[in-house]
Scaffold this motif. Sequence first.
Motif, PDB file in Angstrom:
ATOM      1  N   GLN A 105       0.841  -1.201   0.000  1.00  0.00           N
ATOM      2  CA  GLN A 105       0.000   0.000   0.000  1.00  0.00           C
ATOM      3  C   GLN A 105       0.878   1.254   0.000  1.00  0.00           C
ATOM      4  O   GLN A 105       0.645   2.179  -0.773  1.00  0.00           O
ATOM      5  N   LYS A 106       1.894   1.285   0.832  1.00  0.00           N
ATOM      6  CA  LYS A 106       2.773   2.457   0.913  1.00  0.00           C
ATOM      7  C   LYS A 106       3.551   2.665  -0.381  1.00  0.00           C
ATOM      8  O   LYS A 106       3.734   3.795  -0.828  1.00  0.00           O
ATOM      9  N   PRO A 117      -0.654   4.659  -2.274  1.00  0.00           N
ATOM     10  CA  PRO A 117      -0.726   5.528  -1.094  1.00  0.00           C
ATOM     11  C   PRO A 117      -2.108   6.152  -0.871  1.00  0.00           C
ATOM     12  O   PRO A 117      -2.420   6.547   0.252  1.00  0.00           O
ATOM     13  N   ASP A 118      -2.932   6.207  -1.907  1.00  0.00           N
ATOM     14  CA  ASP A 118      -4.272   6.785  -1.764  1.00  0.00           C
ATOM     15  C   ASP A 118      -5.315   5.764  -1.321  1.00  0.00           C
ATOM     16  O   ASP A 118      -6.467   6.131  -1.099  1.00  0.00           O
ATOM     17  N   TRP A 119      -4.944   4.501  -1.249  1.00  0.00           N
ATOM     18  CA  TRP A 119      -5.862   3.440  -0.835  1.00  0.00           C
ATOM     19  C   TRP A 119      -5.642   3.141   0.637  1.00  0.00           C
ATOM     20  O   TRP A 119      -4.563   3.383   1.179  1.00  0.00           O
ATOM     21  N   SER A 120      -6.626   2.527   1.260  1.00  0.00           N
ATOM     22  CA  SER A 120      -6.441   2.067   2.638  1.00  0.00           C
ATOM     23  C   SER A 120      -5.693   0.727   2.621  1.00  0.00           C
ATOM     24  O   SER A 120      -5.742  -0.016   1.626  1.00  0.00           O
TER      25      SER A 120
END
Length: 107
Positions: A40-41, A45-48
């Motif tokens: 994710q990072k 980055p815009d997602w949980s």
Amino acid sequence: MLTKESKTVLYHLYKEYCLRRSNGLSRSASKEFDSSESVQKLLFPDWSVSDVDDCMCELGRNGYLDNHHASDFIYDSSLTDKAIVTMENQKKETLLNVVNFLAQFIP
């Protein structure tokens, strides 16, 4: 069948795999991804983290990722050979579909 979001995750993981390979990493090292949180990072980055984890679980259920879980989240993941083959052939299949579609209109 995969959801559009999971296809997006697969595409980005494959793209990262290709980048790693072009930078000289081995196949096995290039396939390795850490936790859903690190994916994710790095890529979303815009997602949980929860959404990325859910998509990665879906990819695992469909044979595209080999996931290892801890505390209800993926702590280690790797692309499978099926995922790589599917993505390598994606461009060919798309091109063939376009050619077949256009051939219908040529007398």
